[in-house]
Scaffold this motif. Structure first.
Motif, mmCIF file in Angstrom:
data_model
loop_
_atom_site.group_PDB
_atom_site.id
_atom_site.type_symbol
_atom_site.label_atom_id
_atom_site.label_comp_id
_atom_site.label_asym_id
_atom_site.label_seq_id
_atom_site.Cartn_x
_atom_site.Cartn_y
_atom_site.Cartn_z
ATOM 1 N N GLU A 123 3.558 10.556 -6.812
ATOM 2 C CA GLU A 123 4.364 10.950 -7.964
ATOM 3 C C GLU A 123 3.487 11.489 -9.094
ATOM 4 O O GLU A 123 3.803 12.515 -9.710
ATOM 5 N N ARG A 124 2.378 10.794 -9.336
ATOM 6 C CA ARG A 124 1.455 11.262 -10.372
ATOM 7 C C ARG A 124 0.879 12.625 -10.018
ATOM 8 O O ARG A 124 0.747 13.505 -10.875
ATOM 9 N N LEU A 172 0.826 -1.215 0.000
ATOM 10 C CA LEU A 172 0.000 0.000 0.000
ATOM 11 C C LEU A 172 0.855 1.257 0.000
ATOM 12 O O LEU A 172 0.506 2.251 -0.645
ATOM 13 N N GLN A 173 1.965 1.212 0.732
ATOM 14 C CA GLN A 173 2.861 2.367 0.742
ATOM 15 C C GLN A 173 3.446 2.619 -0.641
ATOM 16 O O GLN A 173 3.570 3.774 -1.074
ATOM 17 N N ALA A 174 3.815 1.532 -1.323
ATOM 18 C CA ALA A 174 4.337 1.672 -2.684
ATOM 19 C C ALA A 174 3.266 2.233 -3.614
ATOM 20 O O ALA A 174 3.544 3.090 -4.470
ATOM 21 N N GLU A 175 2.027 1.783 -3.434
ATOM 22 C CA GLU A 175 0.923 2.280 -4.258
ATOM 23 C C GLU A 175 0.679 3.761 -3.992
ATOM 24 O O GLU A 175 0.489 4.551 -4.937
ATOM 25 N N LYS A 206 0.672 18.584 -10.591
ATOM 26 C CA LYS A 206 0.785 19.913 -9.987
ATOM 27 C C LYS A 206 1.871 20.751 -10.654
ATOM 28 O O LYS A 206 1.749 21.977 -10.754
ATOM 29 N N THR A 207 2.951 20.100 -11.085
ATOM 30 C CA THR A 207 4.061 20.850 -11.681
ATOM 31 C C THR A 207 3.918 21.048 -13.184
ATOM 32 O O THR A 207 4.748 21.726 -13.806
ATOM 33 N N ALA A 208 2.879 20.506 -13.767
ATOM 34 C CA ALA A 208 2.681 20.668 -15.217
ATOM 35 C C ALA A 208 2.356 22.126 -15.535
ATOM 36 O O ALA A 208 1.738 22.843 -14.744
ATOM 37 N N THR A 209 2.788 22.568 -16.718
ATOM 38 C CA THR A 209 2.596 23.977 -17.108
ATOM 39 C C THR A 209 1.367 24.178 -17.982
ATOM 40 O O THR A 209 1.049 25.311 -18.338
#
Length: 213
Positions: free
Chosen positions: A138-139, A129-132, A144-147
């Motif tokens: 990350e997604r 679950l932590q990996a998920e 959020k950082t997309a322009t």
């Protein structure tokens, strides 16, 4: 008689004397099958032998024979002793009932624990679950950082433009429908023929449905 048969007969006699209650040959065979290892025929023969020798008593009820310990070997019991025994039996019965209930509760707990995850399984599931969750983070960070985000203002503008176009679509379709209806009042042919001759294509021809505003 073999040593095995002799031992089996002795076990049957000891069992009937210990229990001091009536049993059929089938009952004794079932209860002592593991201990004495005699077959049913051998058990029947042994009990008949014991009855003939007077070591146990035999009663016949219809087609069934009942065997029980020779009562002459037991001392007489007074009424007071019988009452004391009855009280002891009632006490032991209540104790058995309490223990049985406790065993059922423990059995239920055991089943629940058996169906639960072990510590190792829970740790593995937590890691999974932590990996998920890490993948989702990350997604989310990438989003959020997309322009190329669409701002609320731009989104609202698109919705308003869509509403305008749909209203205009509905208005023009109504106008064409009214005009065609007026022409068809004096047109000698069918509506389909008129539309073909006039070169008018409808939403239905292109399988288009007007969206709701």
């Amino acid at each position: 008689m073999s040593k095995k048969d002799s031992a089996g007969v002795a076990q049957i006699l000891a069992y009937l004397n210990e229990k001091n209650r009536p049993y059929s040959a089938q009952d004794v065979f079932t209860n002592l099958q593991k201990q004495c290892g005699l077959g049913k025929t051998a058990v029947v023969k042994a009990m008949e032998q014991l009855a003939q020798q007077g070591q146990i008593q035999e009663k016949v009820y219809g087609k069934q024979k009942i065997y029980f310990a020779d009562q002459s070997q037991f001392a007489d019991v007074s009424d007071a002793e019988l009452k004391e025994m009855d009280a002891r039996v009632a006490e032991l019965s209540a104790e058995v009932q309490t223990i049985s209930q406790s065993c059922r509760q423990l059995d239920t707990e055991l089943k629940e624990l058996s169906s639960s995850l072990t510590t190792a399984e829970m740790e593995a599931q937590i890691q999974e679950l932590q990996a998920e969750c890490s993948g989702y983070r990350e997604r989310l960070d990438k989003i959020k950082t997309a322009t190329n985000h669409v701002t609320p203002e731009e989104k609202q503008k698109v919705y308003k433009e869509r509403e305008t176009y749909v209203k205009e679509w509905r208005k023009r379709k109504r106008m064409v429908t009214d005009m065609v209806g007026a022409i068809l009042e004096g047109y000698p042919k069918s509506k389909k023929q008129f539309l073909e001759e006039a070169g008018i294509e409808t939403d239905e021809d292109h399988k288009v449905t007007m969206p709701n505003i």
